[in-house]
Design a protein around this motif. Structure first.
Motif, PDB file in Angstrom:
ATOM      1  N   HIS A 122       0.807  -1.224   0.000  1.00  0.00           N
ATOM      2  CA  HIS A 122       0.000   0.000   0.000  1.00  0.00           C
ATOM      3  C   HIS A 122       0.843   1.278   0.000  1.00  0.00           C
ATOM      4  O   HIS A 122       0.399   2.300   0.512  1.00  0.00           O
ATOM      5  CB  HIS A 122      -0.966   0.046   1.192  1.00  0.00           C
ATOM      6  N   GLN A 134       6.931   5.343  -2.407  1.00  0.00           N
ATOM      7  CA  GLN A 134       7.736   4.512  -3.311  1.00  0.00           C
ATOM      8  C   GLN A 134       8.972   5.261  -3.798  1.00  0.00           C
ATOM      9  O   GLN A 134      10.039   4.677  -3.957  1.00  0.00           O
ATOM     10  CB  GLN A 134       6.885   4.071  -4.505  1.00  0.00           C
ATOM     11  N   ASP A 141       2.121   4.596  -1.396  1.00  0.00           N
ATOM     12  CA  ASP A 141       1.712   5.501  -2.474  1.00  0.00           C
ATOM     13  C   ASP A 141       2.947   5.960  -3.253  1.00  0.00           C
ATOM     14  O   ASP A 141       4.075   5.575  -2.953  1.00  0.00           O
ATOM     15  CB  ASP A 141       0.881   6.679  -1.930  1.00  0.00           C
ATOM     16  N   SER A 142       2.735   6.772  -4.272  1.00  0.00           N
ATOM     17  CA  SER A 142       3.850   7.091  -5.169  1.00  0.00           C
ATOM     18  C   SER A 142       4.969   7.849  -4.448  1.00  0.00           C
ATOM     19  O   SER A 142       6.143   7.654  -4.750  1.00  0.00           O
ATOM     20  CB  SER A 142       3.347   7.882  -6.372  1.00  0.00           C
ATOM     21  N   SER A 198      14.586  -0.072  -2.309  1.00  0.00           N
ATOM     22  CA  SER A 198      13.774  -0.929  -3.190  1.00  0.00           C
ATOM     23  C   SER A 198      14.552  -2.166  -3.637  1.00  0.00           C
ATOM     24  O   SER A 198      13.985  -3.100  -4.165  1.00  0.00           O
ATOM     25  CB  SER A 198      13.282  -0.131  -4.401  1.00  0.00           C
ATOM     26  N   GLU A 201       2.329  -3.942  -5.114  1.00  0.00           N
ATOM     27  CA  GLU A 201       1.294  -2.945  -5.468  1.00  0.00           C
ATOM     28  C   GLU A 201      -0.067  -3.388  -4.929  1.00  0.00           C
ATOM     29  O   GLU A 201      -0.423  -4.529  -4.996  1.00  0.00           O
ATOM     30  CB  GLU A 201       1.220  -2.797  -6.993  1.00  0.00           C
TER      31      GLU A 201
END
Lengths: 160, 106
Positions: B84, B90, B86-87, B99, B106
């Motif tokens: 969950h 991320q 969000d952009s 990462s 996603e």
């Protein structure tokens, strides 16, 4: 158009959220994108957190209970100047300063690994703002100056 | 500001689910780390899932939390997941290089 603001607050972790939200609110009339706001908030948070836990060594926010006697009474000053669509942010503390600035700015370098500081503070300021300058003298304090032009969209996404 | 509660930490099927608060900064990071570590010590945890559903802000303190937990479980073959996100979150995970060790679902 030129617009200016300045806030001075106690160097305690409770004020980290206040500082970044205040700066975000200051630029809100320029209709920045969510991404720009997020970038600015992250950069301010990094600089202010650095002043609090490294400059003044007020560590209690890190899961440690506040011992009021041990809290450094120092202040952090955040000054913002908007010149047209360029935001200048200056974060000043009168804390202990940085001995080796070059080393401090290296990604992943931290003097407080026991606090699980990731060592990404300056790297984040550099990544999320257009420009970063740091001046520091041991025993006197540190000044972080950051600049960001608003309304240019994201360069990180466009680089991918 | 919302406070993290014990309900935000649950072990399901050897997987520690951590529901992160709205703002993950230095102020909230210590509480999250301490609670997560308590579960890591007491229960058989293999993987950790960080749930960013409520999270709207994170700075490098959050990276420290994730990195610290990753170090504790990766040597036993455990994995760290982010859900969950969000952009903005991320982006933070990508810029920090997290990462590469955290699987973003996603």
């Amino acid at each position: 158009m030129r617009n200016e603001m300045e806030i001075i607050f106690d160097a305690v972790s409770d004020n980290e959220a206040f500082a970044r939200v205040a700066v975000a609110a200051f630029v809100s009339h320029l209709n920045p994108t969510l991404e720009e706001l997020s970038d600015i908030k992250t950069a301010v948070s990094e600089a202010v957190t650095n002043s609090i836990i490294h400059g003044y060594e007020n560590l209690y926010g890190y899961g440690r209970p506040a011992d009021r006697k041990k809290v450094h009474p120092g202040k952090v000053q955040v000054q913002c100047v908007l010149e047209e669509d360029v935001l200048h942010i200056r974060v000043t503390d009168k804390g202990k300063g940085i001995e080796n600035l070059e080393q401090a700015m290296e990604p992943l370098f931290t003097t407080k690994p026991e606090l699980e500081r990731s060592g990404m503070g300056f790297a984040f300021m550099e990544a999320f703002m257009d420009d970063l300058e740091v001046e520091s003298s041991p025993g006197e304090g540190t000044v972080v100056i950051m600049r960001k032009k608003l309304g240019t969209g994201s360069w990180i996404d466009s680089e991918e | 500001m919302d406070q993290v509660t014990a309900d935000d930490f649950q072990v399901i099927d050897h997987c520690l689910m951590v529901r992160l608060p709205e703002e993950v900064d230095h102020h909230s990071a210590g509480y999250i780390s301490r609670n997560a570590d308590r579960h890591l010590m007491r229960e058989e945890v293999r993987n950790i899932v960080f749930d960013f559903e409520d999270t709207r802000f994170m700075d490098s303190s959050g990276i420290g939390v994730i990195m610290g937990r990753y170090r504790k479980i990766s040597c036993f073959g455990g994995r760290v997941y982010a859900i969950h996100a969000d952009s903005q979150i991320q982006r933070i995970l990508k810029v920090s290089g997290m990462s590469r060790v955290v699987e973003i679902i996603e």
